[in-house]
Design an enzyme around this catalytic site. Structure first.
Site, PDB file in Angstrom:
ATOM      1  N   ASP A 190       8.358 -42.811  -5.255  1.00  0.00           N
ATOM      2  CA  ASP A 190       9.406 -43.827  -4.442  1.00  0.00           C
ATOM      3  C   ASP A 190      10.408 -43.038  -3.668  1.00  0.00           C
ATOM      4  OD1 ASP A 190       8.063 -46.346  -3.994  1.00  0.00           O
ATOM      5  OD2 ASP A 190       8.298 -46.720  -6.103  1.00  0.00           O
TER       6      ASP A 190
ATOM      7  N   ARG B 255      -3.160  -0.980  -6.530  1.00  0.00           N
ATOM      8  CA  ARG B 255      -2.377  -2.082  -6.827  1.00  0.00           C
ATOM      9  C   ARG B 255      -2.692  -2.802  -7.970  1.00  0.00           C
ATOM     10  NH1 ARG B 255      -5.281  -4.744  -1.760  1.00  0.00           N
ATOM     11  NH2 ARG B 255      -7.139  -4.915  -2.862  1.00  0.00           N
TER      12      ARG B 255
ATOM     13  N   HIS C 156      -6.863 -32.592   7.794  1.00  0.00           N
ATOM     14  CA  HIS C 156      -6.709 -33.855   7.300  1.00  0.00           C
ATOM     15  C   HIS C 156      -7.806 -33.722   5.903  1.00  0.00           C
ATOM     16  CE1 HIS C 156      -8.167 -38.038   6.881  1.00  0.00           C
ATOM     17  NE2 HIS C 156      -6.992 -38.032   7.393  1.00  0.00           N
TER      18      HIS C 156
ATOM     19  N   MET D  30      -5.431  -7.047   9.108  1.00  0.00           N
ATOM     20  CA  MET D  30      -4.954  -6.075  10.121  1.00  0.00           C
ATOM     21  C   MET D  30      -5.831  -5.003  10.066  1.00  0.00           C
ATOM     22  SD  MET D  30      -0.826  -6.747   8.996  1.00  0.00           S
ATOM     23  CE  MET D  30      -1.465  -6.245   7.396  1.00  0.00           C
TER      24      MET D  30
ATOM     25  N   SER E  41      14.954 -42.039 -15.640  1.00  0.00           N
ATOM     26  CA  SER E  41      13.717 -41.473 -15.366  1.00  0.00           C
ATOM     27  C   SER E  41      13.523 -41.558 -13.698  1.00  0.00           C
ATOM     28  CB  SER E  41      12.447 -42.279 -15.942  1.00  0.00           C
ATOM     29  OG  SER E  41      11.287 -41.632 -15.833  1.00  0.00           O
TER      30      SER E  41
ATOM     31  N   ARG F   8      -3.119   3.169   8.604  1.00  0.00           N
ATOM     32  CA  ARG F   8      -3.465   2.041   7.745  1.00  0.00           C
ATOM     33  C   ARG F   8      -2.191   1.062   7.628  1.00  0.00           C
ATOM     34  NH1 ARG F   8      -5.056   4.656   1.884  1.00  0.00           N
ATOM     35  NH2 ARG F   8      -5.984   2.716   1.827  1.00  0.00           N
TER      36      ARG F   8
ATOM     37  N   GLY G  96      -8.266  -7.081   4.732  1.00  0.00           N
ATOM     38  CA  GLY G  96      -9.223  -6.985   5.931  1.00  0.00           C
ATOM     39  C   GLY G  96      -8.505  -7.886   7.104  1.00  0.00           C
TER      40      GLY G  96
ATOM     41  N   LYS H 131       0.828  -1.238   0.002  1.00  0.00           N
ATOM     42  CA  LYS H 131      -0.006   0.074   0.066  1.00  0.00           C
ATOM     43  C   LYS H 131       0.820   1.407   0.054  1.00  0.00           C
ATOM     44  CE  LYS H 131      -3.604  -0.505   2.585  1.00  0.00           C
ATOM     45  NZ  LYS H 131      -4.390  -0.740   3.624  1.00  0.00           N
TER      46      LYS H 131
ATOM     47  N   TYR I  21      13.028 -33.801 -19.735  1.00  0.00           N
ATOM     48  CA  TYR I  21      11.423 -33.845 -19.925  1.00  0.00           C
ATOM     49  C   TYR I  21      10.928 -34.223 -18.714  1.00  0.00           C
ATOM     50  CZ  TYR I  21      11.491 -39.219 -19.955  1.00  0.00           C
ATOM     51  OH  TYR I  21      11.672 -40.217 -19.592  1.00  0.00           O
TER      52      TYR I  21
ATOM     53  N   CYS J 126       9.036 -39.064 -13.832  1.00  0.00           N
ATOM     54  CA  CYS J 126       7.834 -39.828 -14.102  1.00  0.00           C
ATOM     55  C   CYS J 126       6.842 -40.055 -12.900  1.00  0.00           C
ATOM     56  CB  CYS J 126       7.862 -41.200 -14.858  1.00  0.00           C
ATOM     57  SG  CYS J 126       8.634 -42.369 -13.899  1.00  0.00           S
TER      58      CYS J 126
HETATM   59  P1  ADP Z   1      -7.594  -2.405   3.618  1.00  0.00           P
HETATM   60  O1  ADP Z   1      -5.962  -2.677   3.472  1.00  0.00           O
HETATM   61  O2  ADP Z   1      -8.175  -3.415   4.609  1.00  0.00           O
HETATM   62  O3  ADP Z   1      -8.380  -2.071   2.532  1.00  0.00           O
HETATM   63  P2  ADP Z   1      -7.317   0.369   4.029  1.00  0.00           P
HETATM   64  O4  ADP Z   1      -6.196   1.003   4.444  1.00  0.00           O
HETATM   65  O5  ADP Z   1      -7.257   0.799   2.676  1.00  0.00           O
HETATM   66  O6  ADP Z   1      -7.682  -1.033   4.441  1.00  0.00           O
HETATM   67  O7  ADP Z   1      -8.704   1.494   4.549  1.00  0.00           O
HETATM   68  C1  ADP Z   1     -10.175   1.018   4.565  1.00  0.00           C
HETATM   69  C2  ADP Z   1     -10.807   2.097   3.962  1.00  0.00           C
HETATM   70  O8  ADP Z   1     -10.745   3.051   4.643  1.00  0.00           O
HETATM   71  C3  ADP Z   1     -10.440   2.277   2.552  1.00  0.00           C
HETATM   72  O9  ADP Z   1     -11.451   1.781   1.774  1.00  0.00           O
HETATM   73  C4  ADP Z   1     -10.343   3.817   2.623  1.00  0.00           C
HETATM   74  O10 ADP Z   1     -11.426   4.341   1.573  1.00  0.00           O
HETATM   75  C5  ADP Z   1     -10.723   4.384   3.894  1.00  0.00           C
HETATM   76  N1  ADP Z   1      -9.779   5.262   4.087  1.00  0.00           N
HETATM   77  C6  ADP Z   1      -8.312   4.957   4.389  1.00  0.00           C
HETATM   78  N2  ADP Z   1      -7.920   6.252   4.603  1.00  0.00           N
HETATM   79  C7  ADP Z   1      -8.560   7.335   4.216  1.00  0.00           C
HETATM   80  C8  ADP Z   1      -8.108   8.549   3.909  1.00  0.00           C
HETATM   81  N3  ADP Z   1      -7.197   9.289   4.506  1.00  0.00           N
HETATM   82  N4  ADP Z   1      -9.342   9.359   3.755  1.00  0.00           N
HETATM   83  C9  ADP Z   1     -10.528   8.853   3.522  1.00  0.00           C
HETATM   84  N5  ADP Z   1     -10.666   7.421   3.729  1.00  0.00           N
HETATM   85  C10 ADP Z   1      -9.848   6.487   3.894  1.00  0.00           C
HETATM   86 MG    MG Z   2       8.116 -46.908  -8.002  1.00  0.00          MG
HETATM   87 MG    MG Z   3      -7.986  -1.025   1.056  1.00  0.00          MG
END
Ligand code: ADP
Ligand code: MG
Ligand code: MG
Length: 886
Positions: A774, A335, A448, A102, A769, A91, A100, A22, A857, A837
């Site tokens: 095994d 990203r 499992h 952290m 081969s 963030r 989601g 990020k 191969y 193989c």
């Molecule tokens: P995640 O990595 O879980 O997507 P983010 O760090 O992107 O979490 O933050 C979650 C939400 O908070 C984002 O969708 C973003 O729109 C909002 N947010 C984060 N920083 C700001 C900011 N500086 N101003 C407005 N909204 C923000």
């Molecule tokens: Mg064998």
């Molecule tokens: Mg985000």
């Protein structure tokens, strides 16, 4: 002194290790001159230091203060000011995206003294109080360990008092009450007031983001996604912008192409008058980007032009989070976007067409695993009802069957069944083998059920926690499913459906089979083009493991350029079993020769069929490998039969002789017993008959105008003398038949001793081969059948294995033996051909290893041939710009 904090303008997209994904991308956008709210990134190094010592690294806070001052200057207001407060978001963001998992804390700087000011500036009093109560709750929970329930209880109490069911129905005044209640909760659990100093809030938030790296769910997620546990997260601190300041504001997410299909063109969701997380939370209906074009054409144009620039910069699909505040567009995140397997192929092809990337790079944008997903049959989603529940997609495929709750019922069933268990254990194995699919309510990708199902290629969804499983029914959201009811389980998505959902064969497989033309179909033409390029660049050939003409034909349609393993023991089953029994029971040469003579024409016909299917391509035939008693009835069954006959006073006859033979041949550990080359040396005439069948079949094919290319492979050799003896016998048989092409004789390397003495062995072998199944068993000293269900789940959890060594080659141990054998073999015999193989021949990671080990191969099951072709090509093209959309 080390430096921990970087202004956005200082970083760039290639600094993910230091700044997290990020942060690196926020920096890249800032550098590109895009409208990113000012801010800075605290490095992952600081996080590692914090996690190591439990305290803020020396100097960090001073750096934060300095960088904060720059943000305050740019925004023209101080953090948490009483009249016009700057608010911050803090963030998380590690090297790899962990959606989601952290913490991200918004609206830092809010306090008693400025909630009203925020209400004025955002034009939304309710929002101001709601933000404040969230801040108290989040910092209380993550920093001060106030139990979440304590806050929830207060919130519920206020809801009950005013008689509403949803938080969204609370008014500003009621939320203000919630804030008062929360502050009491906070005080009761911490013995102090909620921090009113903005800087203190900021520091606490930073620490809680650091600590969230080790949150249980984050640890689990990394384990499942194979993300290292020691990377740490960066922390991004940036000015808040507000999408909830009326109808001229809003927030959205967007993709530069459709991540589901790869279709070109911007694609996204926008929500007017809303804050970031509202869009993904799905609480209100969103509008499309086209709708945004009508309500705010200027911001829309700006957004599209930015998206185009981002695509050019990243040379790939990007996903974006943005916010519009009073008509001004702000970029909050970008990203390289995740995408479906189909979209991955389509987009890679498009980017080549657009001149953005080369074909070599395109190969790096897709994986064999994605191709494998495209080859599984799938449910016709148009015909599917809403899923009953969703679990962890542990082993792909589409399974339909009647529900059974215990393994014995599954094993006894005559109809297709789905085995449903809370969790499975080794006793469930027979049922798991018999079932079409396996469904559990507990455990993740290393449980499992998951490990065993993947090993068997059985469809499996595990950890479907919404299922309450009883002895003969399960309940999910009030609906009861009884034993015998039909359900459908999608191992690719984790969905579980009531009833029988129609299954559609994969269009990609139908294309390989020649049933569909790639013309005009974006996915099929992308697959065709990328595989063609993979074949062009690959150094490894791809052969198939095929025992019959039909298998070989299919393998050939899928692009195999030979048969790397034909298992001849499959030719001794069915009606031919009695001939093998006769061979085993023979008391003199004449009887034995008669039995072998009866097998000869049958084998010859089998081989002729295979040579016809693979005309012009090599067919490697392994002489019989398993212990002969596998062809006899089981000891228990025979003992009972003989005892019954004798009790009736009758003569057990042939059964009696069989029983004696079975007792004589009984082995307590057949895997390490009389099999492979040992059998050939002990049972006179057996290997010679097989060699004769091969060479005679080849001569017949040549006479018929064919081009047979047989190769003879000796299994389980451990000492060069074994090979020398068998080879001499085979050559003398070959010399008696005219009209056949020259036939290579080689050996499998599957006993560690063979790998270590490969130099000697190579002098008498035309090829090696590697039988990596095994070789894995013997190197580790465990047998797959016994251990996979018994303790592999635990070993995966403990991190002793990163992956099952039967799925992905253990390169450090078994791989070292492979490398040793190749090097020593080639040194002694420069023209030596080397291949694999074992099942690993179809596994992407293992294929990359075999490429680098210099093998000629790999050979795998016909179905995995396209995957192996793709990975062989990928292994040979290591583009510098490999994209990581993880
Ligand atoms: P995640 O990595 O879980 O997507 P983010 O760090 O992107 O979490 O933050 C979650 C939400 O908070 C984002 O969708 C973003 O729109 C909002 N947010 C984060 N920083 C700001 C900011 N500086 N101003 C407005 N909204 C923000
Ligand atoms: Mg064998
Ligand atoms: Mg985000």
């Amino acid at each position: 002194m080390s430096r921990y904090v970087y202004d956005f303008i200082e970083g760039n997209k290639d600094l993910k290790d230091l700044l997290g994904g990020k942060g690196a991308n926020l920096a890249e956008m800032t550098r590109m001159g895009l409208p990113v709210p000012p801010g800075f990134t605290i490095s992952t190094e600081a996080c590692r230091e914090y996690l190591r010592t439990g305290a803020m690294p020396a100097g960090l806070l001073d750096e934060v203060t300095q960088h904060l001052r720059m943000v305050e200057e740019k925004m023209g207001k101080p953090l948490g000011d009483a009249h016009d407060p700057l608010l911050l978001s803090v963030r998380s963001g590690g090297k790899f995206s962990m959606p989601g998992m952290m913490e991200t804390i918004l609206d830092i700087g809010l306090r008693d003294a400025n909630v009203a000011a925020l209400a004025r500036h955002s034009g939304d009093e309710r929002f101001a109080w709601d933000s404040y109560r969230r801040l108290i709750q989040m910092l209380g929970k993550t920093v001060f360990e106030v139990p979440g329930d304590a806050f929830e209880a207060e919130l519920a109490a206020v809801r009950a008092a005013v008689g509403v069911r949803s938080d969204a129905d609370l008014t500003a005044a009621q939320l203000q009450e919630v804030v008062q209640a929360y502050k009491k909760v906070f005080h009761a659990h911490t013995g102090r007031e909620f921090p009113q100093a903005p800087h203190e809030q900021l520091i606490l938030a930073i620490a809680s983001v650091f600590a969230s790296w080790n949150a249980e769910r984050a640890v689990l997620y990394r384990r499942q996604e194979r993300i290292p546990q020691d990377l740490g997260t960066a922390v991004n601190v940036m000015a808040m912008v507000f999408g909830n300041r009326g109808e001229n504001s809003g927030t959205g997410v967007a993709f530069t192409r459709d991540p589901a299909t790869g279709r070109r063109g911007a694609y996204g969701d926008y929500l007017p008058n809303a804050q970031g997380e509202d869009v993904v939370a799905g609480i209100r209906n969103t509008m499309s980007l086209d709708d945004l074009a009508t309500i705010d054409p200027k911001a829309h144009r700006r957004l599209l032009s930015i998206m185009e620039r981002l695509e050019q910069r990243y040379r790939d699909l990007c996903d974006i989070e943005f916010t519009i505040e009073n008509g001004k567009l702000w970029m909050l995140q970008t990203r390289v976007g995740k995408r479906t397997p189909a979209a991955a192929f389509v987009i890679a092809g498009q980017l080549v067409d657009e001149g953005t990337i080369t074909l070599d790079e395109a190969l790096q944008r897709v994986t064999g695993e994605q191709l494998a997903h495209l080859m599984f049959p799938s449910f016709d989603t148009a015909a599917a009802p809403a899923p009953l529940a969703t679990g962890v997609p542990a082993s792909p495929g589409a399974a339909v069957g009647a529900v059974v709750f215990d393994s014995a019922a599954a094993a006894a069933a005559t109809q297709p069944v789905i085995l449903v268990r809370r969790e499975t254990n080794p006793d469930d194995l027979p049922g798991m083998i018999a079932a079409q699919g396996i469904l559990t309510s507990r455990g993740g990708k290393t449980s499992h059920a998951a490990v065993v199902a993947r090993g068997m290629g059985r469809t499996c969804v595990c950890g479907a926690e919404d299922l309450e499983i009883g002895p003969d029914s399960f309940t999910v959201r009030g609906q009861v499913i009884h034993a015998g009811d039909v359900i459908s389980v999608d191992g690719t998505t984790g969905h579980i459906f009531a009833g029988s959902v129609p299954v559609r064969p994969s269009p990609v497989v139908r294309y390989f089979e020649g049933e569909l033309s790639p013309m005009g179909d974006p996915l099929l033409s992308a697959v065709q083009r990328l595989l063609a390029h993979a074949d062009h660049t690959a150094r490894l050939g791809v052969h198939a493991n095929a025992d019959t003409g039909l298998d070989a034909e299919r393998a050939r349609r899928f692009g195999a350029t030979g048969v790397g393993l034909c298992r001849t023991e499959h030719m001794f089953l069915g009606d031919r079993r009695v001939l093998v029994e006769r061979l085993i029971l023979a008391t003199d040469d004449a009887e034995r020769e008669a039995a072998l003579a009866a097998l000869l024409p049958l084998q010859r016909a089998d081989f002729a069929e295979l040579f016809t299917a693979m005309d012009g391509l090599p067919v490697t035939i392994r002489l019989i490998d398993p212990p002969l008693h596998e062809f006899l009835p089981p000891l228990e069954e025979l003992t009972a039969r003989v005892a019954r006959t004798e009790a009736l006073g009758a003569d057990p006859g042939r059964d009696g002789a069989l029983l004696t033979a079975v007792r004589r041949m009984h082995e307590s550990n057949p895997m390490l017993g009389l099999r492979g080359v040992r059998l050939g040396l002990v049972v006179p005439g057996l290997f010679a008959m097989q060699v004769r069948a091969i060479v005679e079949a080849a001569a017949t094919r040549v006479a018929a105008g064919g081009d047979p290319r047989p190769e003879i492979m000796i299994p389980l050799v451990g000492a060069v003398q074994e090979l020398e003896t068998v080879r001499a016998e085979a050559e003398s048989v070959l010399a008696t038949v005219t009209g056949a092409p020259p036939i290579r004789i080689g050996t499998m390397i599957e006993v560690p001793r063979a790998a270590l003495t490969a130099g000697e062995i190579a002098e008498h072998a035309d090829f090696f081969s590697f039988g990596t199944n095994d070789l894995t068993q013997m190197t580790w000293g465990f047998s797959r059948d016994d251990v996979e269900g018994a303790f592999f789940g635990r070993y995966l959890e403990l991190g002793i294995f990163a992956a099952s060594p039967f799925e992905t080659l253990d390169t450090r141990g078994v791989g070292e033996l492979v490398r040793t054998a190749v090097d020593r073999g080639r040194a002694a015999h420069p023209g030596l051909i080397t291949g694999v193989c074992g099942e690993h021949g179809g596994d992407p990671a293992s294929i990359h290893f075999f490429h680098h080990a210099g093998l000629d191969y790999v050979s795998c099951s016909p179905f995995r041939v396209p995957i192996a072709r793709l990975e062989a090509g990928r292994a040979a093209t290591t583009a510098a710009t490999a994209s990581d959309s993880r």
